[in-house]
Design an enzyme around this catalytic site. Structure first.
Site, PDB file in Angstrom:
ATOM      1  N   GLU A 176      -1.717   0.786  -2.241  1.00 62.00           N
ATOM      2  CA  GLU A 176      -2.619  -0.069  -3.007  1.00 62.00           C
ATOM      3  C   GLU A 176      -1.956  -1.398  -3.338  1.00 62.00           C
ATOM      4  OE1 GLU A 176      -5.213   3.253  -5.403  1.00 62.00           O
ATOM      5  OE2 GLU A 176      -3.310   2.618  -6.226  1.00 62.00           O
ATOM      6  N   CYS A 199      -0.132  -8.186  -6.501  1.00 62.53           N
ATOM      7  CA  CYS A 199       0.948  -7.230  -6.737  1.00 62.53           C
ATOM      8  C   CYS A 199       0.970  -6.291  -5.531  1.00 62.53           C
ATOM      9  CB  CYS A 199       0.642  -6.472  -8.031  1.00 62.53           C
ATOM     10  SG  CYS A 199       1.782  -5.150  -8.384  1.00 62.53           S
ATOM     11  N   CYS A 233       7.039   7.099  -4.215  1.00 57.92           N
ATOM     12  CA  CYS A 233       8.358   6.639  -4.688  1.00 57.92           C
ATOM     13  C   CYS A 233       9.185   7.854  -5.066  1.00 57.92           C
ATOM     14  CB  CYS A 233       8.191   5.736  -5.918  1.00 57.92           C
ATOM     15  SG  CYS A 233       9.752   5.084  -6.546  1.00 57.92           S
ATOM     16  N   CYS A 267      10.274   8.114 -12.289  1.00 57.88           N
ATOM     17  CA  CYS A 267      10.162   7.650 -13.680  1.00 57.88           C
ATOM     18  C   CYS A 267       9.032   8.419 -14.374  1.00 57.88           C
ATOM     19  CB  CYS A 267       9.902   6.146 -13.730  1.00 57.88           C
ATOM     20  SG  CYS A 267      11.185   5.203 -12.894  1.00 57.88           S
ATOM     21  N   CYS A 298       5.217   7.073 -14.706  1.00 59.39           N
ATOM     22  CA  CYS A 298       4.618   6.371 -13.567  1.00 59.39           C
ATOM     23  C   CYS A 298       3.853   7.312 -12.639  1.00 59.39           C
ATOM     24  CB  CYS A 298       5.736   5.667 -12.805  1.00 59.39           C
ATOM     25  SG  CYS A 298       5.190   4.898 -11.296  1.00 59.39           S
ATOM     26  N   CYS A 308      -0.209  -1.586 -14.589  1.00 62.06           N
ATOM     27  CA  CYS A 308       1.181  -1.205 -14.380  1.00 62.06           C
ATOM     28  C   CYS A 308       1.389   0.310 -14.489  1.00 62.06           C
ATOM     29  CB  CYS A 308       2.025  -1.911 -15.433  1.00 62.06           C
ATOM     30  SG  CYS A 308       3.752  -1.569 -15.274  1.00 62.06           S
TER      31      CYS A 308
END
Ligand code: SF4
Length: 344
Positions: free
Chosen positions: A93, A106, A113, A117, A120, A331
Site C-alpha cells: 500500500e 508515503c 516487515c 514493533c 504496528c 501511521c
C-alpha cells in the site's frame, strides 16, 4: 510463465550494462533513461527514437515494468490509500496525503516487515519480501496524482534500512539528473535504527532521515520495539552525532504517544536528555489503536503538554495531524495481511 526482468528501476549504470550486453550503440542507455524516468512510458513501442529492431530485442528479453494500482480508497480528509500488486502476487500500500502546500506520497519498501514493533499492523503481518527499486518507484509514477507530488516519504510498509540496496537504488533514480531530478530535500526516509544500513544511507544519499524512536528509555523501548535489543536508541543517537548533516539535511525523531506508557514529564525529559545537542526536531504522532493491542492513544491535551516540555528545553516539536484514519492509511495501520492470505 516467468515474469520478464523489468527495466524500470535500473540505474543508468545498470542500463549501460544491458545495452552493452545486447550490443546496442552506447547512446541507447541515455535514450532508455529518458523514456523510463523523464517520459515514463509504459511500452517499448512508445520509445520512438530506438530502432524498431532494437525495440524487438528489448521486448523479447525485458518488460518495461510499470503497473497500475489494483484499488484506491479515499478518506473523508482527502487522504487516499492505493493498493498495488507486486510481481510475486503480493500486495503493498501507498498513502497519498494532500495538505494545503504539500502533496506527499508515503511509499512501502517491503511486503510486510520482520521488525515486530508492538504497535504496528505491518509488523503483525510478518515479512513476505523486499520490494525492488522498480516496485518502490512504481508507487510514485502510477497514482492518479503522480504529476502533483511535492514530497515523498519512505514510511509505508516495511523497514527501509532492511532493504537498503533497493532503497538506495530508488533514491539514486529519484534524485539524479538523468532520473526524476528531484531535490533530495523532498525525500524523507524513516528507520527504527538499523545502524549499519543507516550509516550507508547517511553516507550514500542526501535525503532527510527520520528515526522512529517512540521511547527514549532502553527498557521501555525494548517492550515496544524488539530492535532495541540489537541497536539501542542511545547507540543510534551516538552514531548520528558522528556526522555533519549540514544546514539543509534534516534529522527528525518520530514519537508515537501511547497513553500511560511514554507520555509523562519523566519521558519527555528523558527524550530531551537523549538528543541533547543534536540538531533535530521531534514529531509527536497520535496513536491509532490496532486490533488485539492493549495500547491506547493520548488525548490532545497530553500531547500538547508533552510538546511544551520539549519546546521549553529548546527542542523544535510538532504535533502531527492524524490523516486517513478511517481508511486505515494512518501511521502504523498499513497492512495487506488479509490480501496476502487470500492470494496464497
Ligand atoms: Fe516494521 Fe516500521 Fe512496523 Fe516496526 S513500525 S514493524 S519497522 S513497518
Amino acid at each position: 510463465m516467468m515474469n520478464k526482468e523489468a527495466l524500470f528501476g535500473k540505474t543508468l549504470e545498470e542500463l549501460k550494462g544491458v545495452v552493452k550486453e545486447l550490443k546496442f550503440p552506447g547512446f541507447v542507455a541515455k535514450q532508455l533513461v529518458d523514456w523510463l524516468y523523464k517520459k515514463k512510458v509504459g511500452s517499448f513501442d512508445d520509445m520512438l527514437n530506438i530502432s524498431k529492431k532494437n525495440r524487438e530485442v528489448l521486448k523479447a528479453r525485458f518488460e518495461v515494468g510499470l503497473s497500475t494500482y489494483s484499488n484506491v480508497q479515499e478518506s473523508i480528509d482527502g487522504t487516499k490509500k492505493y493498493l498495488f500488486k507486486t510481481v510475486s502476487d503480493q500486495y503493498i500500500e501507498a498513502a497519498y496525503i494532500p495538505s494545503e502546500n504539500r502533496k506527499t506520497l508515503c511509499v512501502s519498501s517491503q511486503v510486510g516487515c520482520k521488525m515486530g514493533c508492538l504497535f504496528c499492523m505491518t509488523g503483525k503481518q510478518g515479512f513476505q519480501k523486499n520490494l525492488t527499486a522498480g516496485e518502490i518507484l512504481n508507487q510514485m509514477v502510477s497514482i492518479n496524482e503522480k504529476d502533483e507530488l511535492t514530497n515523498l516519504v519512505y514510511m509505508g510498509m516495511g523497514e527501509p534500512m532492511d532493504n537498503i540496496d533497493e532503497v538506495l537504488k530508488s533514491l539514486e533514480i529519484i534524485t539524479s539528473e538523468w532520473g526524476f531530478a528531484w531535490s533530495p530535500r523532498r525525500v524523507n526516509v524513516s528507520t527504527i535504527g538499523v545502524i549499519p544500513a543507516m550509516r550507508r544511507f547517511i553516507e550514500e544519499s542526501d535525503c532527510h532521515l527520520a528515526i522512529s524512536m517512540h521511547a527514549a528509555l532502553n527498557e521501555q523501548r525494548k517492550e515496544l520495539m524488539p530492535i532495541e535489543n540489537v541497536y539501542s536508541i542511545e547507540n543510534v543517537v551516538n552514531v548520528l552525532r558522528e556526522y555533519d548533516f549540514g544546514r539543509q539535511r534534516r534529522i527528525s525523531f518520530e514519537y508515537i504517544m501511547f497513553s500511560g506508557v511514554n507520555d509523562s514529564k519523566m519521558h519527555a525529559e528523558a527524550l530531551v536528555k537523549l538528543i541533547n545537542g543534536l540538531k533535530a526536531r521531534v514529531n509527536l504522532i497520535k496513536f491509532h489503536p490496532i486490533p488485539n493491542s492493549p495500547l491506547k492513544g493520548c488525548s490532545d491535551e497530553v500531547m500538547e503538554k508533552f510538546k511544551q516540555i520539549l519546546e521549553n528545553k529548546g527542542v523544535t516539536t510538532t504535533v502531527r495531524k492524524s490523516r486517513g484514519e478511517d481508511i486505515y492509511a494512518a501511521c502504523g495501520l498499513l497492512s495487506t495481511k488479509k490480501l496476502v492470505e487470500t492470494s496464497k
